[in-house]
Design a protein around this motif. Structure first.
Motif, mmCIF file in Angstrom:
data_model
loop_
_atom_site.group_PDB
_atom_site.id
_atom_site.type_symbol
_atom_site.label_atom_id
_atom_site.label_comp_id
_atom_site.label_asym_id
_atom_site.label_seq_id
_atom_site.Cartn_x
_atom_site.Cartn_y
_atom_site.Cartn_z
ATOM 1 N N ALA A 223 -6.102 93.104 19.595
ATOM 2 C CA ALA A 223 -5.640 93.322 20.969
ATOM 3 C C ALA A 223 -6.810 93.818 21.798
ATOM 4 O O ALA A 223 -7.694 94.516 21.298
ATOM 5 C CB ALA A 223 -4.495 94.337 21.011
ATOM 6 N N SER A 224 -6.847 93.432 23.046
ATOM 7 C CA SER A 224 -7.897 93.892 23.951
ATOM 8 C C SER A 224 -7.284 94.206 25.310
ATOM 9 O O SER A 224 -6.272 93.613 25.705
ATOM 10 C CB SER A 224 -8.997 92.836 24.098
ATOM 11 N N PHE A 225 -7.905 95.141 26.014
ATOM 12 C CA PHE A 225 -7.419 95.591 27.313
ATOM 13 C C PHE A 225 -8.562 95.488 28.316
ATOM 14 O O PHE A 225 -9.683 95.920 28.031
ATOM 15 C CB PHE A 225 -6.916 97.031 27.238
ATOM 16 N N SER A 226 -8.296 94.935 29.471
ATOM 17 C CA SER A 226 -9.325 94.768 30.488
ATOM 18 C C SER A 226 -9.502 96.056 31.291
ATOM 19 O O SER A 226 -8.703 96.993 31.177
ATOM 20 C CB SER A 226 -8.946 93.616 31.432
ATOM 21 N N ARG B 99 -4.272 95.735 35.238
ATOM 22 C CA ARG B 99 -5.021 95.503 34.011
ATOM 23 C C ARG B 99 -4.397 94.347 33.248
ATOM 24 O O ARG B 99 -3.232 94.014 33.461
ATOM 25 C CB ARG B 99 -5.044 96.744 33.112
ATOM 26 N N THR B 100 -5.171 93.754 32.334
ATOM 27 C CA THR B 100 -4.703 92.641 31.518
ATOM 28 C C THR B 100 -4.796 93.020 30.053
ATOM 29 O O THR B 100 -5.795 93.612 29.621
ATOM 30 C CB THR B 100 -5.554 91.379 31.775
ATOM 31 N N VAL B 101 -3.768 92.701 29.287
ATOM 32 C CA VAL B 101 -3.777 92.930 27.845
ATOM 33 C C VAL B 101 -3.659 91.584 27.153
ATOM 34 O O VAL B 101 -2.868 90.724 27.561
ATOM 35 C CB VAL B 101 -2.634 93.879 27.411
ATOM 36 N N THR B 102 -4.466 91.372 26.112
ATOM 37 C CA THR B 102 -4.432 90.147 25.319
ATOM 38 C C THR B 102 -4.165 90.519 23.872
ATOM 39 O O THR B 102 -4.870 91.384 23.315
ATOM 40 C CB THR B 102 -5.769 89.383 25.419
ATOM 41 N N VAL B 103 -3.169 89.909 23.264
ATOM 42 C CA VAL B 103 -2.760 90.243 21.895
ATOM 43 C C VAL B 103 -2.754 88.978 21.041
ATOM 44 O O VAL B 103 -2.226 87.940 21.452
ATOM 45 C CB VAL B 103 -1.361 90.891 21.857
ATOM 46 N N THR B 104 -3.361 89.057 19.853
ATOM 47 C CA THR B 104 -3.299 87.994 18.863
ATOM 48 C C THR B 104 -2.603 88.553 17.631
ATOM 49 O O THR B 104 -3.066 89.543 17.054
ATOM 50 C CB THR B 104 -4.701 87.490 18.484
ATOM 51 N N ILE C 170 4.871 86.744 18.071
ATOM 52 C CA ILE C 170 4.590 86.369 19.455
ATOM 53 C C ILE C 170 5.690 85.456 20.002
ATOM 54 O O ILE C 170 6.074 85.538 21.176
ATOM 55 C CB ILE C 170 3.216 85.692 19.561
ATOM 56 N N GLU D 168 7.876 86.058 23.287
ATOM 57 C CA GLU D 168 8.014 85.050 24.336
ATOM 58 C C GLU D 168 9.491 84.776 24.636
ATOM 59 O O GLU D 168 9.890 84.647 25.802
ATOM 60 C CB GLU D 168 7.315 83.763 23.919
#
Length: 358
Positions: free
Chosen positions: A120-123, A130-135, A141, A145
């Motif tokens: 996971a990453s946070f901008s 802010r934007t969060v990206t999760v794999t 997932i 969704e």
């Protein structure tokens, strides 16, 4: 940029290119090309063959850099042979555009697909967002969704509705608890007495004592109680010196105590490395002079660094690769490998800037 690229690389100097303002990613690409085609090597015949193929193919620097990036996935032993094969094929085919070149290169050097790792990453914040990206596992997932798409209005844009449903689920929709909201705790920043000198308090290592210009001394607690402290306010008060910053507790244990962490977070609300957006609440306590080199666990030697920069900091002063954190007039500041102090202006509200304007 094409026919004379190797002549251009012959005089390449990485630091000079950086100083000239060339984009660092391009400088790294050119440095790799210099090592392959120009730098002295024991594989003279292979290097000469590669140079000849580059001249015949009139490749651009960007095309050669793309080849090297593609070859990163090839084993070191096979890389030289593969490079020669690829150059020969491309020199003969002479693909026109960069896109055609990339497509052909992709066929010549197929790369095994590797499943992405969970993460996971946070901008950083941008205009309050802010934007969060999760794999994660595809089933998890997919479940998320499904949850955020339920009940959305097909006649309205989906994006804002998905975001609103995500936040609602994250905060808890009544059936289960969600992520709690942060509760900021006020901290009053107080400048130390003007012209006071910070002294050790031998009777209490957890206290700081000021030497005043009238010849007397006073502890930090006495100073606050006399001039600022009021239990009815329900807030915490921190004292900062114009030169030393926050001062407390000398060498006793490696890990910073809670009082030190509060003061350190006030001194640098974000990781002090330029443009790093990680807040001090999620950072680690870093010894400016490394613990292994005798660095003390006191406020002058502590800074809050994010997990990444805490591990890439040049702890050894003779090693000048990634830069290091130093205490510059009481404020933890990143100093470049060439010795330039550069503040992190992403969040310019540290205690020293707020109280003393720097």
């Amino acid at each position: 940029m094409s026919g004379s690229v190797l002549d251009t690389l012959a005089g390449f100097d990485k630091q000079a290119a950086l100083d000239a303002g060339i984009e660092p990613g391009k400088v790294r690409d050119w440095a790799k090309l210099y090592d392959v085609y120009v730098a002295p090597t024991t594989a003279h015949r292979q290097q000469a063959r590669a140079v000849d193929l580059v001249r015949r193919g009139t490749f651009s620097l960007d095309q050669l850099a793309l080849i090297e990036r593609r070859l990163d996935a090839v084993g070191a032993r096979e890389r030289t042979r593969t490079r020669l094969d690829v150059l020969e094929e491309l020199a003969a085919a002479r693909p026109g555009s960069y896109q055609s070149f990339a497509r052909m290169l992709k066929r010549l050097v197929p790369v095994e697909q590797v499943a992405p790792s969970d993460g996971a990453s946070f901008s950083r914040s941008r205009m309050g967002k802010r934007t969060v990206t999760v794999t994660a596992d595809e089933r998890d997932i997919a479940d998320l969704e499904h949850a955020v798409t339920r009940g959305i209005d097909p006649d309205r844009p989906a994006g804002p509705q998905l975001a609103a449903n995500f936040v609602r689920i994250m905060r808890g929709d009544g059936s289960q608890a969600g992520v709690p909201c942060a509760a900021p705790q006020p901290l009053v920043l107080v400048p130390a007495p003007e012209l006071a000198k910070v002294l050790n308090d031998e009777a209490d290592p957890n206290e700081v004592r000021f030497g005043l210009t009238d010849g007397t001394t006073i502890t930090g607690a006495e100073y606050l109680a006399r001039y600022f402290s009021n239990p009815a306010y329900g807030v915490r008060v921190a004292v900062f010196h114009a030169e030393d910053g926050a001062v407390n507790l000398y060498r006793g244990e490696r890990c910073a105590n809670e009082k030190q962490r509060v003061l350190a977070r006030a001194a640098n609300p974000v990781c002090p490395v330029p443009d790093c957006r990680h807040g001090a609440d999620s950072c680690e306590a870093h010894h400016i002079v490394a613990w292994k080199h005798g660095g003390e666990t006191n406020m002058r030697n502590l800074a809050m660094l994010c997990r990444y920069h805490n591990r890439t900091n040049d702890d050894d002063t003779h090693r000048k690769r990634r830069g290091r954190i130093e205490n510059v007039r009481g404020a933890p500041t990143w100093v470049s490998p060439r010795g330039y102090a550069v503040p992190n202006n992403y969040h310019p509200y540290g205690a020293m800037q707020t109280l003393f304007g720097r």
